[in-house]
Design an enzyme around this catalytic site. Structure first.
Site, mmCIF file in Angstrom:
data_model
loop_
_atom_site.group_PDB
_atom_site.id
_atom_site.type_symbol
_atom_site.label_atom_id
_atom_site.label_comp_id
_atom_site.label_asym_id
_atom_site.label_seq_id
_atom_site.Cartn_x
_atom_site.Cartn_y
_atom_site.Cartn_z
ATOM 1 N N SER A 132 -23.473 26.612 156.950
ATOM 2 C CA SER A 132 -24.736 27.466 157.413
ATOM 3 C C SER A 132 -23.977 28.450 158.228
ATOM 4 C CB SER A 132 -25.120 26.628 158.538
ATOM 5 O OG SER A 132 -26.082 27.368 159.501
ATOM 6 N N TYR A 146 -24.297 21.186 165.997
ATOM 7 C CA TYR A 146 -24.581 21.767 164.835
ATOM 8 C C TYR A 146 -23.517 22.836 164.235
ATOM 9 C CZ TYR A 146 -27.203 23.668 160.615
ATOM 10 O OH TYR A 146 -27.415 24.094 159.406
#
Length: 237
Positions: A132, A146
């Site tokens: 990501s 995350y």
């Protein structure tokens, strides 16, 4: 297209969104595709029926199950690790057990799957992990775990590139920004905030990410390894 005719491809996390687009891309190009799913059996069944691929239930939080799935898939030409999830909220209030599960899925599974795949891959195999842009940039609160998990993939890829390089096996991380999926729809409540950070003010399409994955898995990318490939409309610029 038949760029992967007869190649053996395993996609961890292929029933929805980016993963489903990756399965479709490889299947369209002639690969023999197996993909895993955990919580979306109906979606997995549809993708398998549409593409002629094989869906197998595997919990990516279970290290031994991940290793067994990769091992039992035989010598792979391509491994794509897409399975992952996110938790949002104040780090001081989040459940430690849920954070540990996130790390098992987002960090441990990619590592163990990559290592197990490399044990059996032919020389010149390809490993692609979906990371990501939040591994590079975290512009909002509530996503520390995350972001940590996606940054960890960067070090993993750089290190394993050294280990696997003598056999010509490449490992790369694809880092999407906002992509229009069920988990992050373009018409969702975060649209304006996310687009405000971007130069190209739209969500990406899963097929665009699948295209980058296919290139990294193909013959033109044989000299590309240990690298991060961001596809985010300049979200992280």
């Amino acid at each position: 297209m038949a760029g992967f005719q007869g190649k053996s491809v395993l996609v961890l996390g292929g029933s929805r969104g980016i993963g489903a687009a990756i399965v479709r891309r490889f299947a369209d190009e002639g690969a023999k595709v197996v993909f895993t799913f955990a919580g979306s059996p109906d979606a997995a069944e549809r993708v398998a029926a549409e593409t002629g691929s094989i869906a197998v239930r595997t919990d990516s939080a279970d290290r031994d199950a991940v290793i067994a799935r990769v091992r039992d898939s035989g010598p792979l030409d391509v491994l794509v690790v897409n399975a992952g999830f996110a938790l949002f909220g104040d780090a001081l209030e989040q459940d430690p057990d849920e954070i540990d599960r996130l790390f098992r899925v987002n960090i441990h599974a990619p590592y163990h799957a990559s290592v197990e795949a490399a044990r059996h891959m032919p020389d010149g195999g390809r490993i692609i992990v979906i990371g990501s842009v939040n591994g590079d940039r975290m512009p909002v609160p509530g996503m520390a775990s995350y972001a940590l998990s996606k940054s960890a993939l960067q070090g993993m890829a750089r290190g394993l590139a050294r280990d696997f390089g003598p056999r010509g096996i490449t490992i790369n991380v694809v880092q999407p920004g906002p992509i229009d999926t069920d988990a992050n729809p373009e018409d969702g409540p975060m649209r304006d905030l996310m687009h405000g950070f971007m130069a190209i003010k739209r969500h990406g399409r899963p097929e665009e990410v699948a295209g980058m994955v296919a290139w990294l898995a193909g013959p033109e990318a044989g000299f590309v390894t240990g690298a991060m490939h961001t596809i985010d409309g300049a979200f992280g610029a």
